[in-house]
Design a protein around this motif. Structure first.
Motif, PDB file in Angstrom:
ATOM      1  N   VAL A 130      37.971  80.487  73.739  1.00  0.00           N
ATOM      2  CA  VAL A 130      38.930  80.870  75.029  1.00  0.00           C
ATOM      3  C   VAL A 130      38.497  82.215  75.443  1.00  0.00           C
ATOM      4  CG1 VAL A 130      40.909  81.021  76.633  1.00  0.00           C
ATOM      5  CG2 VAL A 130      40.489  79.216  74.660  1.00  0.00           C
ATOM      6  N   ILE A 131      37.804  82.719  76.453  1.00  0.00           N
ATOM      7  CA  ILE A 131      37.511  83.928  76.844  1.00  0.00           C
ATOM      8  C   ILE A 131      38.211  84.152  77.935  1.00  0.00           C
ATOM      9  CG2 ILE A 131      35.536  85.293  77.572  1.00  0.00           C
ATOM     10  CD1 ILE A 131      33.573  83.291  76.404  1.00  0.00           C
ATOM     11  N   THR A 181      37.597  81.193  80.547  1.00  0.00           N
ATOM     12  CA  THR A 181      36.496  80.381  80.662  1.00  0.00           C
ATOM     13  C   THR A 181      36.659  79.696  79.095  1.00  0.00           C
ATOM     14  OG1 THR A 181      35.190  81.264  82.166  1.00  0.00           O
ATOM     15  CG2 THR A 181      34.275  80.142  80.396  1.00  0.00           C
ATOM     16  N   VAL A 182      36.567  78.798  78.940  1.00  0.00           N
ATOM     17  CA  VAL A 182      36.662  77.990  77.890  1.00  0.00           C
ATOM     18  C   VAL A 182      35.364  77.494  77.243  1.00  0.00           C
ATOM     19  CG1 VAL A 182      37.739  76.248  76.221  1.00  0.00           C
ATOM     20  CG2 VAL A 182      39.114  76.984  78.159  1.00  0.00           C
ATOM     21  N   GLU A 196      31.037  80.461  89.303  1.00  0.00           N
ATOM     22  CA  GLU A 196      31.947  79.977  88.043  1.00  0.00           C
ATOM     23  C   GLU A 196      31.490  80.116  86.674  1.00  0.00           C
ATOM     24  OE1 GLU A 196      32.103  77.242  91.666  1.00  0.00           O
ATOM     25  OE2 GLU A 196      30.424  78.124  90.473  1.00  0.00           O
ATOM     26  N   THR A 197      30.258  80.455  86.615  1.00  0.00           N
ATOM     27  CA  THR A 197      29.547  80.766  85.195  1.00  0.00           C
ATOM     28  C   THR A 197      29.216  82.296  84.880  1.00  0.00           C
ATOM     29  OG1 THR A 197      27.653  80.000  85.650  1.00  0.00           O
ATOM     30  CG2 THR A 197      29.067  78.496  84.502  1.00  0.00           C
ATOM     31  N   TRP A 253      35.633  75.365  82.323  1.00  0.00           N
ATOM     32  CA  TRP A 253      35.225  74.970  80.919  1.00  0.00           C
ATOM     33  C   TRP A 253      33.835  74.416  80.848  1.00  0.00           C
ATOM     34  CZ3 TRP A 253      39.561  73.309  77.800  1.00  0.00           C
ATOM     35  CH2 TRP A 253      39.290  72.825  76.412  1.00  0.00           C
ATOM     36  N   ILE A 254      33.247  75.280  79.659  1.00  0.00           N
ATOM     37  CA  ILE A 254      31.689  75.013  79.381  1.00  0.00           C
ATOM     38  C   ILE A 254      31.464  74.046  78.201  1.00  0.00           C
ATOM     39  CG2 ILE A 254      29.450  76.226  79.150  1.00  0.00           C
ATOM     40  CD1 ILE A 254      30.711  78.442  80.937  1.00  0.00           C
ATOM     41  N   ASN A 255      30.800  73.230  78.164  1.00  0.00           N
ATOM     42  CA  ASN A 255      30.694  72.357  77.095  1.00  0.00           C
ATOM     43  C   ASN A 255      29.453  72.419  76.626  1.00  0.00           C
ATOM     44  OD1 ASN A 255      31.942  70.518  74.865  1.00  0.00           O
ATOM     45  ND2 ASN A 255      30.659  69.023  75.839  1.00  0.00           N
ATOM     46  N   PHE A 256      28.945  72.364  75.486  1.00  0.00           N
ATOM     47  CA  PHE A 256      27.633  72.439  74.871  1.00  0.00           C
ATOM     48  C   PHE A 256      27.506  70.845  74.190  1.00  0.00           C
ATOM     49  CE2 PHE A 256      27.929  76.726  75.940  1.00  0.00           C
ATOM     50  CZ  PHE A 256      26.748  77.221  76.311  1.00  0.00           C
TER      51      PHE A 256
END
Length: 261
Positions: A44-45, A54-55, A150-151, A80-83
């Motif tokens: 979590v940033i 931002t997660v 957003e990013t 929320w950014i998922n890789f």
């Protein structure tokens, strides 16, 4: 960033860890204060002075509703950014079920520099290496006017520039038009095994004139010049055909951007 994500392969490792480290201010003190590792796979940033979060997660750990609710319970809006290694992963469905909206999907790409012909790319008069605070501010302004935010953490570029002066981790450039007006940006990071291209942008009024190609050719040539055998990036659905024409190949690494209002 002392702690790192572990991913499926070397390409994915460099892409996700580069994104996370340079998502905001890369100074170690900032990272210690603002990067909260919930688990080995979820970070979590705290991305700005307004405490917007931002997660970042990857699908080596399967999220569940309880985890997501615990992180989001006190937040009204967050990214929320998922890789993952595929575009239909379990974390995707968990986030959608917790009222996140999918905004963007990016796919990783790689280019081998062995057969890349530098030609005159590094002496292109339209390219200006970012050296001053004023040039960093212009770089940031172009990003602000061309990217969905957003990013993006806009106030990260000056700290990254200052960090680079001593640590030599990246190379930021501007591209100028025929009237010497700056109309585009590019950036390449090279402190891991692979060089990673980022921040490719051209102002709307300057598109279709070859500036994006100039930026890409310069950055790839720079990577080859400093000894990098492979260059990575994340491409959008619209951008990947352009990068494929240059010589990039798609890899099985995805970045999904979710947003919750």
């Amino acid at each position: 960033m002392k702690k790192k994500f572990k991913m499926h392969n070397a390409y994915a490792n460099d892409l996700i860890n580069n994104f996370t480290k340079y998502y905001a201010n890369p100074i170690e003190e900032y990272i210690k204060q603002n990067f909260n590792w919930e688990t080995d796979n979820v970070c979590v940033i705290n991305k700005d002075e307004n405490n917007n979060l931002t997660v970042v997660s990857n699908d080596l750990l399967k999220l569940n509703d309880k985890q997501v609710k615990a992180i989001t319970k006190s937040e009204s809006a967050m990214t929320w950014i998922n890789f993952s290694n595929n575009d239909h992963n379990e974390n995707h469905h968990v986030l959608i079920n917790n009222y996140f909206e999918l905004l963007h999907v990016y796919q990783g790409m790689v280019l081998q520099t062995k057969d890349w012909d530098i030609k005159d790319s590094l002496t292109n008069p339209h390219i200006k290496v970012v050296e001053t605070k004023a040039e960093v501010e212009k770089f940031t302004s172009i990003i602000e006017n061309t990217f969905d935010l957003e990013t993006i953490v806009l106030d990260k570029y000056l700290p990254i520039h200052k960090y680079n002066i001593e640590n030599k981790v990246n190379h930021m450039i501007l591209v100028k038009d025929e009237n010497d007006n700056f109309v585009g940006t590019g950036n390449i990071y090279f402190d891991d095994e692979h060089a990673i291209i980022d921040d490719i942008s051209v102002l709307v009024e300057a598109r279709g004139k070859g500036y994006a190609k100039m930026i890409m050719f310069y950055l790839i040539s720079y990577a080859k010049q400093i000894g990098k055998s492979e260059v990575l990036l994340f491409g959008t659905e619209d951008g990947t055909p352009v990068y494929e024409k240059i010589g990039f190949k798609l890899i099985d690494t995805y970045m999904e951007v979710f947003y919750k209002k």
